[in-house]
Motif scaffolding. Structure first.
Motif, PDB file in Angstrom:
ATOM      1  N   HIS A   8      42.499  82.463 153.091  1.00  0.00           N
ATOM      2  CA  HIS A   8      41.415  83.078 153.841  1.00  0.00           C
ATOM      3  C   HIS A   8      41.296  82.490 155.241  1.00  0.00           C
ATOM      4  CE1 HIS A   8      39.038  84.575 150.078  1.00  0.00           C
ATOM      5  NE2 HIS A   8      40.289  84.953 150.080  1.00  0.00           N
ATOM      6  N   ALA A   9      41.785  81.277 155.451  1.00  0.00           N
ATOM      7  CA  ALA A   9      41.711  80.575 156.742  1.00  0.00           C
ATOM      8  C   ALA A   9      40.284  80.550 157.260  1.00  0.00           C
ATOM      9  CB  ALA A   9      42.665  81.186 157.761  1.00  0.00           C
ATOM     10  N   LYS A  20      39.843  79.709 163.416  1.00  0.00           N
ATOM     11  CA  LYS A  20      40.364  79.364 164.729  1.00  0.00           C
ATOM     12  C   LYS A  20      41.673  80.113 164.945  1.00  0.00           C
ATOM     13  CE  LYS A  20      39.694  75.331 166.457  1.00  0.00           C
ATOM     14  NZ  LYS A  20      39.749  73.905 166.770  1.00  0.00           N
ATOM     15  N   THR A  21      41.799  80.698 166.107  1.00  0.00           N
ATOM     16  CA  THR A  21      43.006  81.426 166.467  1.00  0.00           C
ATOM     17  C   THR A  21      43.755  80.630 167.517  1.00  0.00           C
ATOM     18  OG1 THR A  21      41.837  83.499 166.079  1.00  0.00           O
ATOM     19  CG2 THR A  21      43.897  83.633 167.277  1.00  0.00           C
ATOM     20  N   HIS A  22      45.016  80.367 167.271  1.00  0.00           N
ATOM     21  CA  HIS A  22      45.885  79.654 168.208  1.00  0.00           C
ATOM     22  C   HIS A  22      46.840  80.689 168.797  1.00  0.00           C
ATOM     23  CE1 HIS A  22      44.530  75.897 166.274  1.00  0.00           C
ATOM     24  NE2 HIS A  22      44.623  76.612 165.168  1.00  0.00           N
ATOM     25  N   LEU A  23      46.989  80.687 170.111  1.00  0.00           N
ATOM     26  CA  LEU A  23      47.781  81.720 170.777  1.00  0.00           C
ATOM     27  C   LEU A  23      48.711  81.104 171.810  1.00  0.00           C
ATOM     28  CD1 LEU A  23      48.206  84.806 171.354  1.00  0.00           C
ATOM     29  CD2 LEU A  23      46.343  84.613 172.998  1.00  0.00           C
ATOM     30  N   VAL A  34      50.958  83.976 167.454  1.00  0.00           N
ATOM     31  CA  VAL A  34      49.566  83.769 167.076  1.00  0.00           C
ATOM     32  C   VAL A  34      49.531  83.127 165.701  1.00  0.00           C
ATOM     33  CG1 VAL A  34      49.259  86.092 166.114  1.00  0.00           C
ATOM     34  CG2 VAL A  34      47.277  84.844 166.944  1.00  0.00           C
ATOM     35  N   LEU A  35      48.593  82.204 165.525  1.00  0.00           N
ATOM     36  CA  LEU A  35      48.444  81.477 164.267  1.00  0.00           C
ATOM     37  C   LEU A  35      46.953  81.398 163.950  1.00  0.00           C
ATOM     38  CD1 LEU A  35      49.948  79.727 162.118  1.00  0.00           C
ATOM     39  CD2 LEU A  35      49.513  77.776 163.591  1.00  0.00           C
ATOM     40  N   ILE A  36      46.595  81.619 162.700  1.00  0.00           N
ATOM     41  CA  ILE A  36      45.205  81.590 162.257  1.00  0.00           C
ATOM     42  C   ILE A  36      45.018  80.397 161.326  1.00  0.00           C
ATOM     43  CG2 ILE A  36      43.381  82.904 161.104  1.00  0.00           C
ATOM     44  CD1 ILE A  36      44.475  84.295 163.601  1.00  0.00           C
TER      45      ILE A  36
END
Length: 173
Positions: A8-9, A20-23, A34-36
């Motif tokens: 579920h992150a 949190k979204t990493h871009l 993109v990483l969640i």
């Protein structure tokens, strides 16, 4: 406290349950990877995974490009391990030092080492990533996470990024 499944992150932070979204984006704000992660996850440990997600196909034959020329990051990425990783991959790091790192290095005196190279003019382009986030968050489903699974949320975010790339092509056949 509610324990969420890993897929579920969703994690707790000051604001409650968050994601949190990493871009990673190119110099024009178009997304490359993109990483969640759950909201309490730090930015710094995700750098290696983010760089592994960058694969830009070449127009001519050859393997996709996986190494950017430089990485512009905020102080959250200012860790010795990240700087070492970027040096090993021959990527120029444009990351300011955190105040505690500066104080610690100066406290050690000559044995504290040199300050890492930092290009202020290049760092002024960091706003490009913030604008890339803002473009993606024009989508209501991205701005307000409705998806239960991180995989589905990430797919929506990736779709928003793909549309930004398609805008570049315009009417090109």
């Amino acid at each position: 406290m509610l324990d969420e499944p890993a897929d579920h992150a969703i994690g707790s932070s000051r604001g409650g349950l968050t994601t949190k979204t990493h871009l990673v984006a190119d110099g024009h704000g178009r997304g490359l990877a993109v990483l969640i992660t759950p909201g309490q996850a730090g930015d710094s440990p995700m750098l290696a995974d983010m760089l592994d997600g960058v694969k830009v196909p070449r127009l001519d034959a050859g393997a996709p490009r996986t190494t950017p020329d430089e990485l512009i990051g905020d102080k959250a990425y200012s860790a010795a391990a990240n700087r070492k990783l970027l040096r090993r991959r021959r990527i120029k790091a444009v990351i300011p030092e955190r105040a505690d790192q500066v104080t610690n290095r100066k406290r050690k005196g000559r044995s504290g080492g040199r300050a890492p190279d930092f290009d202020r003019d290049t760092y002024k382009r960091r706003n490009v990533i913030e604008r890339a986030f803002n473009k993606a968050k024009q989508w209501r489903a991205i701005a307000t996470r409705y998806d239960k699974l991180a995989l589905t949320y990430r797919a929506g975010f990736a779709l928003a990024l793909v549309i930004e790339w398609l805008k570049l092509l315009g009417d090109t056949p």
